[in-house]
Scaffold this motif. Sequence first.
Motif, PDB file in Angstrom:
ATOM      1  N   PHE A   1      -2.071   1.311  -7.512  1.00 54.65           N
ATOM      2  CA  PHE A   1      -3.320   2.012  -7.231  1.00 54.65           C
ATOM      3  C   PHE A   1      -3.333   3.284  -8.061  1.00 54.65           C
ATOM      4  CE2 PHE A   1      -5.066  -0.146  -3.431  1.00 54.65           C
ATOM      5  CZ  PHE A   1      -4.007  -0.998  -3.161  1.00 54.65           C
TER       6      PHE A   1
ATOM      7  N   ARG B   1      -8.590   6.951  -3.732  1.00 55.69           N
ATOM      8  CA  ARG B   1      -7.572   6.081  -4.311  1.00 55.69           C
ATOM      9  C   ARG B   1      -8.186   4.696  -4.523  1.00 55.69           C
ATOM     10  NH1 ARG B   1      -1.572   6.652  -2.017  1.00 55.69           N
ATOM     11  NH2 ARG B   1      -2.288   8.798  -2.335  1.00 55.69           N
TER      12      ARG B   1
ATOM     13  N   PHE C   1      -7.834   0.580  -6.220  1.00 52.76           N
ATOM     14  CA  PHE C   1      -6.960  -0.532  -6.582  1.00 52.76           C
ATOM     15  C   PHE C   1      -6.925  -0.732  -8.086  1.00 52.76           C
ATOM     16  CE2 PHE C   1      -4.894  -4.538  -6.245  1.00 52.76           C
ATOM     17  CZ  PHE C   1      -5.527  -5.405  -7.128  1.00 52.76           C
TER      18      PHE C   1
ATOM     19  N   VAL D   1      -6.451  -0.090   0.283  1.00 55.43           N
ATOM     20  CA  VAL D   1      -5.363   0.869   0.471  1.00 55.43           C
ATOM     21  C   VAL D   1      -4.657   0.614   1.797  1.00 55.43           C
ATOM     22  CG1 VAL D   1      -4.852   3.300   0.870  1.00 55.43           C
ATOM     23  CG2 VAL D   1      -6.378   2.646  -1.004  1.00 55.43           C
TER      24      VAL D   1
END
Length: 127
Positions: free
Chosen positions: A37, A45, A47, A111
């Motif tokens: 990530f 955040r 991927f 996440v």
Amino acid sequence: QVQLVESGGGLVQAGGSLRLSCAASGLTFSGYFMGWFRQAPGKEREFVAAISWSGGSTYYTDSMEGRFSISRDNAKNMLYLQMNSLKPEDTAVYYCAARLGEPGGVLRTRVWSYPYWGRGTQVTVSS
């Protein structure tokens, strides 16, 4: 306890390449699905890529497929991210993450699907 330690980040010019590494300990590495990530300043955040137990299945965010390549070495408990044709918008802190795999499991992109995280490595791409 599970420990993930990223390395390989740095400053690179646009168009350049970097190879990130993630050293895993405290887990049976071959039993875990792994992911990369990234998080840019002021952004959530996001991927980047994921890989299955054996490395036989991989999945990428559309914008990174073809430029980035995720791989793993189960004998060394290592995860890698080869990044080519880097762009300034790739600047971010890059994190590796782990989740216990399951037979026929889907490669996750969220996440919250990953309970284990490293502290990240900074990648800065200059224009």
